[in-house]
Design an enzyme around this catalytic site. Structure first.
Site, PDB file in Angstrom:
ATOM      1  N   ARG A  82       1.029  -5.539   6.934  1.00  0.00           N
ATOM      2  CA  ARG A  82       0.465  -5.183   5.633  1.00  0.00           C
ATOM      3  C   ARG A  82       1.123  -3.918   5.092  1.00  0.00           C
ATOM      4  O   ARG A  82       1.174  -3.724   3.875  1.00  0.00           O
ATOM      5  CB  ARG A  82      -1.049  -4.952   5.754  1.00  0.00           C
ATOM      6  CG  ARG A  82      -1.833  -6.206   6.028  1.00  0.00           C
ATOM      7  CD  ARG A  82      -3.314  -5.930   5.938  1.00  0.00           C
ATOM      8  NE  ARG A  82      -3.571  -5.045   4.821  1.00  0.00           N
ATOM      9  CZ  ARG A  82      -4.427  -4.041   4.827  1.00  0.00           C
ATOM     10  NH1 ARG A  82      -5.150  -3.790   5.880  1.00  0.00           N
ATOM     11  NH2 ARG A  82      -4.595  -3.296   3.766  1.00  0.00           N
ATOM     12  N   ARG A 120     -16.548   2.275   2.918  1.00  0.00           N
ATOM     13  CA  ARG A 120     -15.660   2.320   1.749  1.00  0.00           C
ATOM     14  C   ARG A 120     -16.295   1.762   0.471  1.00  0.00           C
ATOM     15  O   ARG A 120     -15.855   0.753  -0.083  1.00  0.00           O
ATOM     16  CB  ARG A 120     -14.338   1.612   2.079  1.00  0.00           C
ATOM     17  CG  ARG A 120     -13.671   2.218   3.292  1.00  0.00           C
ATOM     18  CD  ARG A 120     -12.335   1.630   3.593  1.00  0.00           C
ATOM     19  NE  ARG A 120     -11.300   2.074   2.677  1.00  0.00           N
ATOM     20  CZ  ARG A 120     -10.031   1.672   2.748  1.00  0.00           C
ATOM     21  NH1 ARG A 120      -9.663   0.832   3.671  1.00  0.00           N
ATOM     22  NH2 ARG A 120      -9.149   2.132   1.895  1.00  0.00           N
ATOM     23  N   ASP A 138      -4.299   8.863   7.124  1.00  0.00           N
ATOM     24  CA  ASP A 138      -3.414   7.752   7.498  1.00  0.00           C
ATOM     25  C   ASP A 138      -2.418   8.139   8.592  1.00  0.00           C
ATOM     26  O   ASP A 138      -1.660   7.292   9.062  1.00  0.00           O
ATOM     27  CB  ASP A 138      -2.649   7.237   6.263  1.00  0.00           C
ATOM     28  CG  ASP A 138      -3.581   6.542   5.277  1.00  0.00           C
ATOM     29  OD1 ASP A 138      -4.700   6.188   5.664  1.00  0.00           O
ATOM     30  OD2 ASP A 138      -3.172   6.361   4.110  1.00  0.00           O
ATOM     31  N   CYS A 158     -14.810  -2.274   5.735  1.00  0.00           N
ATOM     32  CA  CYS A 158     -13.657  -2.700   6.529  1.00  0.00           C
ATOM     33  C   CYS A 158     -13.683  -1.942   7.839  1.00  0.00           C
ATOM     34  O   CYS A 158     -14.586  -1.145   8.080  1.00  0.00           O
ATOM     35  CB  CYS A 158     -12.351  -2.493   5.774  1.00  0.00           C
ATOM     36  SG  CYS A 158     -11.773  -0.815   5.785  1.00  0.00           S
ATOM     37  N   LYS A 166       3.835   1.954   0.034  1.00  0.00           N
ATOM     38  CA  LYS A 166       2.840   0.900  -0.236  1.00  0.00           C
ATOM     39  C   LYS A 166       1.774   1.397  -1.211  1.00  0.00           C
ATOM     40  O   LYS A 166       1.486   0.753  -2.216  1.00  0.00           O
ATOM     41  CB  LYS A 166       2.169   0.473   1.085  1.00  0.00           C
ATOM     42  CG  LYS A 166       0.905  -0.357   0.882  1.00  0.00           C
ATOM     43  CD  LYS A 166       0.266  -0.770   2.196  1.00  0.00           C
ATOM     44  CE  LYS A 166      -0.647   0.233   2.833  1.00  0.00           C
ATOM     45  NZ  LYS A 166      -2.032   0.288   2.324  1.00  0.00           N
ATOM     46  N   ASN A 167       1.198   2.561  -0.903  1.00  0.00           N
ATOM     47  CA  ASN A 167       0.038   2.995  -1.690  1.00  0.00           C
ATOM     48  C   ASN A 167       0.404   3.540  -3.075  1.00  0.00           C
ATOM     49  O   ASN A 167      -0.480   3.769  -3.898  1.00  0.00           O
ATOM     50  CB  ASN A 167      -0.791   4.015  -0.898  1.00  0.00           C
ATOM     51  CG  ASN A 167      -1.514   3.348   0.258  1.00  0.00           C
ATOM     52  OD1 ASN A 167      -1.602   2.118   0.320  1.00  0.00           O
ATOM     53  ND2 ASN A 167      -2.025   4.146   1.186  1.00  0.00           N
TER      54      ASN A 167
END
Ligand code: EPU
Length: 445
Positions: A425, A150, A333, A145, A51-52
């Site tokens: 997500r 952030r 993560d 968030c 994803k990233n």
């Protein structure tokens, strides 16, 4: 069940409008995942594209004229949000399974609106390329968030160094720069998306840009590789000093997205927790040395054969401390998932979160399942317990959701994980992948 909490419609440009299907709806799925613990995982699992890595790489097509082809793009909500944003900016997008074609020859818009950015913070990644390509951008400020404040101050500081005029107005960043010029930029913190944004802004700036204290994550290297394939001159990506010599224009590419190291790590921990024995296929073990090292200390057998990682878990799990750090340190993560493993380990472990100030939201849910965890500031002390017990729990963010599923895989009884839209997500078909490995897991509406 799905509920629409808002919807709106964009006119893209005179040539392209969204199809009825694509009319953007902000939907919150109220599906739940039910996991029954006690089934060791066995077999093989395929890892999806990262994803990233995919997010900045898809966005980098803004810098090119002509059609780009990206393969191994994961089927995730964040990818859909990115494609929606690119279409809003005027890109032509075609998706066939895991292949995405993007043509940004006719960009008609330079604004990333609030309703798209609030769904996905990474939308801020359009700021650099839009300024480089269109000399202007108007991007909603992402705001905080669940895991922390952030800020994006370093993205903005870097753009100012490159000669952009930046104003913050009505919740938007307004940036304009008739001519970006290379400069030397020191990042006070090695921000991942900040480094990516500035690389994309600098590729077509006049002269040389040097990013110091740049992030070194594999996703940065993946983006630099793609930009170089497009004709950019970037060296040093993967180290803390990245040098970018500006070029006049970039051309489209055909390229494959690298494997997702966090999805890989999540399955590694799952195997170790359930006394399982699994082979993780199509992954990149070289991106996971921080986790592999710690997981071996817990007593799990981790063997590597090319792009396959085999993890075999054992009855006794040793407690091991971790401290999250920028790459190549232990990834933030993976902190929630590793904490879940430690919650059933033998003894006491200390988990220190050094990247985000509020990334312990999963603790209260794990405690509801019987975990013994005390949080003190940015550290958590975990006293392993022999068993977790199933409970209804609430996911607070993407990686927290994954940690609760892991807890459910070993807890006695049926765990109900709510708010799994966070999971969608960033994890492609996670329940299908776990079910194929023998887990008793299902999604219910
Ligand atoms: N920071 C600043 N100023 C800035 C930018 C960052 O102070 O201008 C601080 C942040 O507050 C944080 C630290 O720097 O304390 C690192 O944040 P970073 O900017 O590196 O995070 P990010 O780029 O917003 C990416 C990933 C995250 C991952 C972090 C850290 C993407 C799209 N997101 O976020 O992924 O946790 O790097 O590795 O690449 C996830 O996938 O679940 C996820 C949250």
């Amino acid at each position: 069940m799905k509920i629409a909490i808002g919807h709106f419609q964009f006119k893209i440009n005179s040539k392209q409008e969204l199809t009825p299907d694509e009319h953007i709806k902000t939907e919150v799925t109220l599906d739940k995942i039910i996991v029954e613990g006690g089934h060791p995982l066995k077999g093989q699992v395929n890892i999806s594209g990262a994803k990233n890595a995919a997010l900045p790489i898809l966005i980098s097509s803004l810098l090119t004229e002509g059609q780009n082809t990206f393969t191994n793009v994961p089927n995730l909500q964040d990818i859909k949000s990115t494609l929606t944003l690119l279409k809003h900016l005027g890109a032509r997008v075609e998706t066939h399974g895991h292949t995405v074609r993007i043509d940004c020859s006719n960009l008609g818009n330079h604004e990333a609106p609030y309703d798209l950015v609030r769904k996905m913070r990474a939308s801020i990644l359009v700021l650099g390329p839009l300024v480089a390509k269109l000399q202007k951008a108007r991007v909603s400020l992402p705001g905080g968030c669940a895991i922390g404040a952030r800020p994006i101050n370093l993205h903005l500081k870097g753009l100012k160094h490159l000669g952009a005029a930046i104003e913050l107005k009505h919740g938007y960043v307004e940036a304009s720069a008739p001519n970006l010029r290379g400069d030397e930029i020191y990042l006070d913190t090695p921000t991942v998306t900040g480094t990516e944004n500035l690389m994309m802004a600098a590729v077509m700036a006049q002269g040389q840009t040097i990013l110091r204290n740049a992030a070194r994550e594999p996703e940065i290297m993946a983006l630099a590789d793609v930009l170089n394939q497009m004709g950019a001159h970037i060296s040093g990506a993967g180290t803390s000093v990245i040098k970018i010599k500006g070029v006049k224009s970039l051309h489209p590419v055909s390229t494959r997205i690298i494997p997702d190291r966090i999805e890989t790590g999540t399955f590694m921990v799952a195997a170790a927790m359930t006394q399982g024995d699994i082979e993780i296929l199509n992954c990149e073990p070289g991106h996971l040395s921080g986790l592999i090292n710690r997981l071996r200390l817990t007593g799990a057998d981790v063997t590597i054969n090319g792009n396959i990682i085999r993890v075999k878990g054992h009855d006794l799990i040793n407690s091991v401390d971790i401290k999250t750090m920028p790459y190549p340190g232990f990834p933030t993560d993976m902190q929630a998932q590793f904490m879940t493993l430690m919650s059933v380990a033998n003894g006491l472990s200390l988990i220190s979160e050094r990247i985000f100030e509020n990334r312990f939201m999963h603790v209260s849910e794990l405690k509801r399942m019987g975990a013994d965890i005390r949080v003190c500031g940015r550290s958590a002390v975990v006293q392993g317990v022999p068993n977790l017990s199933a409970a209804p729990v609430m996911a607070s963010d993407l990686r927290a959701s994954a940690s609760l599923i892991l807890a459910g895989l070993v807890a006695k009884g049926k765990t109900e994980v709510n708010r799994i839209y966070h999971l969608d997500r960033g994890y492609e078909a996670i329940e299908d992948k776990f079910r194929k490995l023998g887990a008793a897991i299902k999604r219910v509406a």
